[in-house]
Scaffold this active site. Sequence first.
Site, PDB file in Angstrom:
ATOM      1  N   SER A 239       0.843  -1.197   0.000  1.00 17.23           N
ATOM      2  CA  SER A 239       0.000   0.000   0.000  1.00 17.23           C
ATOM      3  C   SER A 239       0.877   1.245   0.000  1.00 17.23           C
ATOM      4  CB  SER A 239      -0.896   0.009   1.234  1.00 17.23           C
ATOM      5  OG  SER A 239      -1.425   1.312   1.414  1.00 17.23           O
TER       6      SER A 239
ATOM      7  N   HIS B  42      -1.108  -1.367  -4.440  1.00 14.46           N
ATOM      8  CA  HIS B  42      -2.363  -1.033  -3.762  1.00 14.46           C
ATOM      9  C   HIS B  42      -2.446   0.480  -3.570  1.00 14.46           C
ATOM     10  CE1 HIS B  42      -5.811  -2.030  -1.142  1.00 14.46           C
ATOM     11  NE2 HIS B  42      -5.394  -1.043  -0.365  1.00 14.46           N
TER      12      HIS B  42
ATOM     13  N   ASP C 258      -4.709   3.567  -2.259  1.00 11.67           N
ATOM     14  CA  ASP C 258      -5.834   3.920  -1.403  1.00 11.67           C
ATOM     15  C   ASP C 258      -6.388   5.289  -1.776  1.00 11.67           C
ATOM     16  OD1 ASP C 258      -6.036   1.700   0.522  1.00 11.67           O
ATOM     17  OD2 ASP C 258      -3.982   2.269   1.027  1.00 11.67           O
TER      18      ASP C 258
ATOM     19  N   MET D 158      -9.090   8.007  -0.928  1.00  9.97           N
ATOM     20  CA  MET D 158      -9.977   8.423   0.171  1.00  9.97           C
ATOM     21  C   MET D 158     -10.499   9.829  -0.111  1.00  9.97           C
ATOM     22  SD  MET D 158      -7.779   7.230   3.480  1.00  9.97           S
ATOM     23  CE  MET D 158      -6.789   5.722   3.474  1.00  9.97           C
TER      24      MET D 158
ATOM     25  N   HIS E 188      -8.214   0.844  -4.222  1.00 11.18           N
ATOM     26  CA  HIS E 188      -9.118   0.643  -3.083  1.00 11.18           C
ATOM     27  C   HIS E 188      -9.839   1.957  -2.837  1.00 11.18           C
ATOM     28  CE1 HIS E 188      -9.467  -0.180   1.555  1.00 11.18           C
ATOM     29  NE2 HIS E 188     -10.632  -0.167   0.963  1.00 11.18           N
TER      30      HIS E 188
ATOM     31  N   MET F 241     -12.144   4.251  -1.034  1.00 13.01           N
ATOM     32  CA  MET F 241     -12.859   4.555   0.211  1.00 13.01           C
ATOM     33  C   MET F 241     -13.561   5.890  -0.016  1.00 13.01           C
ATOM     34  SD  MET F 241      -9.811   3.232   2.663  1.00 13.01           S
ATOM     35  CE  MET F 241      -8.662   3.267   1.288  1.00 13.01           C
TER      36      MET F 241
ATOM     37  N   MET G  20     -11.779  -5.816   5.279  1.00 15.09           N
ATOM     38  CA  MET G  20     -10.927  -4.868   6.029  1.00 15.09           C
ATOM     39  C   MET G  20     -10.635  -5.435   7.416  1.00 15.09           C
ATOM     40  SD  MET G  20     -10.063  -2.369   4.110  1.00 15.09           S
ATOM     41  CE  MET G  20      -9.251  -1.369   5.396  1.00 15.09           C
TER      42      MET G  20
ATOM     43  N   ASP H 129      -6.649  -6.253   4.468  1.00 14.66           N
ATOM     44  CA  ASP H 129      -5.999  -4.938   4.445  1.00 14.66           C
ATOM     45  C   ASP H 129      -6.100  -4.305   5.826  1.00 14.66           C
ATOM     46  OD1 ASP H 129      -5.058  -2.414   3.808  1.00 14.66           O
ATOM     47  OD2 ASP H 129      -6.695  -1.918   2.423  1.00 14.66           O
TER      48      ASP H 129
HETATM   49  C1  DX5 Z   1      -6.274   1.753   5.356  1.00 17.70           C
HETATM   50  C2  DX5 Z   1      -5.798   1.395   3.981  1.00 17.70           C
HETATM   51  C3  DX5 Z   1      -4.669   0.439   3.977  1.00 17.70           C
HETATM   52  C4  DX5 Z   1      -3.438   0.887   4.740  1.00 17.70           C
HETATM   53  C5  DX5 Z   1      -2.875  -0.304   5.425  1.00 17.70           C
HETATM   54  O1  DX5 Z   1      -7.547   2.286   5.303  1.00 17.70           O
HETATM   55  O2  DX5 Z   1      -6.843   0.799   3.223  1.00 17.70           O
HETATM   56  O3  DX5 Z   1      -4.342  -0.010   2.675  1.00 17.70           O
HETATM   57  O4  DX5 Z   1      -2.448   1.473   3.941  1.00 17.70           O
HETATM   58  O5  DX5 Z   1      -1.807   0.070   6.205  1.00 17.70           O
HETATM   59  P1  DX5 Z   1      -1.062  -0.927   7.193  1.00 17.70           P
HETATM   60  O6  DX5 Z   1      -0.574  -2.090   6.395  1.00 17.70           O
HETATM   61  O7  DX5 Z   1       0.030  -0.083   7.734  1.00 17.70           O
HETATM   62  O8  DX5 Z   1      -2.063  -1.348   8.253  1.00 17.70           O
HETATM   63 ZN    ZN Z   2      -6.331  -0.189   1.314  1.00 19.34          ZN
END
Ligand code: DX5
Ligand code: ZN
Length: 221
Positions: free
Chosen positions: A8, A31, A33, A35, A64, A66, A135, A173
């Site tokens: 990620s 990956h 993210d 948001m 991903h 969100m 999650m 994740d």
């Molecule tokens: C959190 C993200 C993850 C995050 C995971 O909402 O979706 O992808 O980067 O981070 P770690 O591996 O540090 O828990």
């Molecule tokens: Zn993620």
Amino acid sequence: MGIQIAPSILSADFANLERDITRVASADWLHVDVMDGHFVPNLTLGLPVLERLAEVSPLPVDAHLMIENPDHWAPRYAEAGATSVTFHLEAAEDPVRIAKDLRALGARASVAVRPGTPVDSLLDVLREFDMVLVMTVEPGFGGQAFMPETMPKVTALREHATRLGHSLRIEVDGGVARDTVPTVVEAGADVLVAGSAIYGADDVAGEIAALRALGERHSRA
Ligand code: DX5
Ligand code: ZN
């Protein structure tokens, strides 16, 4: 099907993304993210940035999302170059419609659930999805502690997919690291997202190899 590793970039250096993507080239997915500051209380990046990341990445992009209104936005991320697009079930109006739209664009269709969201409603429509993301922390931030109480959902999904003969990928994740890989893989997960565990390691490629080897050793398959 083998264990896949998805670093990620939330834990990467956002001023040096291209460099930090190159550092994880031995993994399987990048990956990313996304948001929006509404679905989760954090804001990262959107379509134009993802589009450029997909162009420079040696790995296929695992987006991903969100974000709110994935019914509208998820297909746009497939068009922007994401090979796999994961949207959140809690935000979706018509999850099966989104999955069909994603597949029609040639992307892999994937749906995510927060730790407290049941997966029962997905079981009847599982074939519409290439992957389910369970999650293992509340989405929004990296570096949080893994929630083992989410594992029964992984097992239920894996057992149902096996009954259907559907080669579903199950992604986890949040808090995935050497100490939790045996647990998630034994439950039935086969795509492992890791942010802080990989980018926080001195030897990034070595950590990817170590997580993969540990996963393969504990894998059900
Ligand atoms: C959190 C993200 C993850 C995050 C995971 O909402 O979706 O992808 O980067 O981070 P770690 O591996 O540090 O828990
Ligand atoms: Zn993620």
